[in-house]
Write a protein that holds these residues in place. Structure first.
Motif, PDB file in Angstrom:
ATOM      1  N   GLY A   9       0.792  -1.223   0.000  1.00  8.82           N
ATOM      2  CA  GLY A   9       0.000   0.000   0.000  1.00  8.82           C
ATOM      3  C   GLY A   9       0.824   1.273   0.000  1.00  8.82           C
ATOM      4  N   ASN A  10       2.118   1.176   0.273  1.00  5.45           N
ATOM      5  CA  ASN A  10       2.988   2.347   0.211  1.00  5.45           C
ATOM      6  C   ASN A  10       3.330   2.662  -1.244  1.00  5.45           C
ATOM      7  N   HIS A  11       3.922   3.821  -1.460  1.00  7.65           N
ATOM      8  CA  HIS A  11       4.314   4.242  -2.809  1.00  7.65           C
ATOM      9  C   HIS A  11       5.800   4.567  -2.842  1.00  7.65           C
ATOM     10  N   ILE A  12       6.450   4.223  -3.967  1.00 10.69           N
ATOM     11  CA  ILE A  12       7.875   4.508  -4.149  1.00 10.69           C
ATOM     12  C   ILE A  12       8.042   5.371  -5.393  1.00 10.69           C
ATOM     13  N   PRO A  13       8.850   6.430  -5.318  1.00  8.07           N
ATOM     14  CA  PRO A  13       9.100   7.249  -6.517  1.00  8.07           C
ATOM     15  C   PRO A  13       9.713   6.418  -7.642  1.00  8.07           C
ATOM     16  N   ALA A  14       9.329   6.715  -8.875  1.00  6.65           N
ATOM     17  CA  ALA A  14       9.839   5.964 -10.023  1.00  6.65           C
ATOM     18  C   ALA A  14      11.305   6.275 -10.313  1.00  6.65           C
ATOM     19  N   LEU A  15      11.786   7.389  -9.820  1.00  8.55           N
ATOM     20  CA  LEU A  15      13.192   7.757 -10.002  1.00  8.55           C
ATOM     21  C   LEU A  15      13.775   8.160  -8.660  1.00  8.55           C
ATOM     22  N   GLY A  16      14.935   7.605  -8.359  1.00 10.96           N
ATOM     23  CA  GLY A  16      15.587   7.925  -7.101  1.00 10.96           C
ATOM     24  C   GLY A  16      17.019   8.358  -7.316  1.00 10.96           C
ATOM     25  N   PHE A  17      17.696   8.637  -6.219  1.00 16.73           N
ATOM     26  CA  PHE A  17      19.076   9.092  -6.260  1.00 16.73           C
ATOM     27  C   PHE A  17      19.961   8.048  -5.600  1.00 16.73           C
ATOM     28  N   GLY A  18      20.868   7.445  -6.386  1.00 10.40           N
ATOM     29  CA  GLY A  18      21.793   6.458  -5.857  1.00 10.40           C
ATOM     30  C   GLY A  18      23.007   7.113  -5.230  1.00 10.40           C
ATOM     31  N   THR A  19      23.550   6.487  -4.196  1.00 10.35           N
ATOM     32  CA  THR A  19      24.657   7.112  -3.464  1.00 10.35           C
ATOM     33  C   THR A  19      25.901   6.230  -3.374  1.00 10.35           C
ATOM     34  N   TYR A  20      25.956   5.144  -4.135  1.00  5.07           N
ATOM     35  CA  TYR A  20      27.133   4.278  -4.093  1.00  5.07           C
ATOM     36  C   TYR A  20      28.389   5.090  -4.419  1.00  5.07           C
ATOM     37  N   LYS A  21      29.382   4.971  -3.562  1.00  3.01           N
ATOM     38  CA  LYS A  21      30.669   5.679  -3.664  1.00  3.01           C
ATOM     39  C   LYS A  21      30.559   7.184  -3.347  1.00  3.01           C
ATOM     40  N   SER A  22      29.392   7.632  -2.902  1.00  5.30           N
ATOM     41  CA  SER A  22      29.244   9.038  -2.471  1.00  5.30           C
ATOM     42  C   SER A  22      29.467   9.084  -0.970  1.00  5.30           C
TER      43      SER A  22
END
Length: 280
Positions: A9-22
């Motif tokens: 029932g929750n919602h997730i944005p279709a585009l996110g921000f990845g942080t690997y190596k940040s």
């Protein structure tokens, strides 16, 4: 940016921000900038060793906590009921949060590394179900699970995974696994959406970028989202961070989607969940 509805029932944005190596200050600034410029989903993991930086970036952004969807992950060497509980609390502390929107098993246990891999995954999942019941996690999911790992998990799980985050990009998009997950009501999320940079040398993607007056990255991200898959590109360059959000004013045709689908293998990491830590 659109959202995808999860099976809980929750919602997730279709585009996110990845942080690997940040990491460190660069990570703080990148996360803060991304949130201030329209991103809602931030993806990190214990293995990235940057949860503290991500947490500081969220705080620095000034964006209300309820407007940020935070994902982190349990590393594959920390599976098990007790370990999952302990590692989750560490992640929560490092992020400086009191709740995680999505918590994932980063890689499944496998026969090469666990005497009883099914039990290791099941015990880990039971801990995550309890953390969800306690209100510490809103949604629980997995990452890099093949169908065999999911089917084994289903035999004991009380809650079906909301998400399976897998390697997904032009040249390696795991069509059968994606279809299986979507049939099961599990949202697929794409890591390495730009194929480790291999997409930038592809002539088809170059021509589509020219046609739509878009970047190659934008074409790839649009292709992912049109597959009803969440994309989480990473960058520490401000202009690229902004550009990656600009996906709503064009749409790839069915023929273009099919042509990208058919690209030969490129950019594959070589990492497989049933043989880690080796690569093929």
């Amino acid at each position: 940016m659109q959202n995808f509805k999860l099976n809980d029932g929750n919602h997730i944005p279709a585009l996110g921000f990845g942080t690997y190596k940040s990491t460190e200050q660069e990570g703080i600034e990148a996360v803060s900038f991304a949130l201030q410029n329209g991103y809602k989903l931030i993806d990190t993991a214990a293995f990235y060793h940057n949860e503290e930086a991500v947490g500081k970036g969220i705080a620095k952004s000034g964006i209300a906590r309820e407007d940020v969807f935070v994902t982190t992950k349990l590393w594959r060497e920390c599976l098990g009921y007790k370990s999952a509980k302990e590692e989750f609390e560490l992640s929560l502390q490092k992020l400086g949060l009191d709740c995680i929107d999505l918590y994932l098993i980063h890689w499944p246990a496998n026969a090469k590394n666990y005497n009883d891999w099914q039990k290791a995954n099941a015990d880990t999942w039971r801990a995550m179900e309890e953390l969800q019941q306690e209100g510490k996690i809103k949604s629980i999911g997995v990452s890099n699970f093949f169908q065999e790992h999911l089917e084994a998990l289903f035999t004991t799980a009380k809650v079906k995974p909301a998400v399976n985050q897998i390697e997904f990009h032009p040249g390696y998009w795991q069509k059968d696994l994606v279809q299986y997950c979507q049939q099961q009501g599990i949202v697929v999320e794409a890591w390495s959406p730009l194929a480790r940079g291999k997409v930038f040398q592809n002539e088809l993607l170059q021509s589509l970028a020219k046609k739509y007056n878009k970047t190659i990255a934008q074409v790839c991200l649009r292709w992912i989202i049109q597959h009803d898959v969440v994309a989480i590109p990473k960058s520490t360059t401000n202009q690229r961070i902004i550009d990656n959000l600009d996906l709503l004013d064009f749409e790839l045709t069915t023929d273009e989607m099919n042509t990208i689908d058919g690209l030969p293998q490129m950019g594959f990491s070589g990492e497989l969940p049933n043989i880690w830590p080796d690569k093929v």
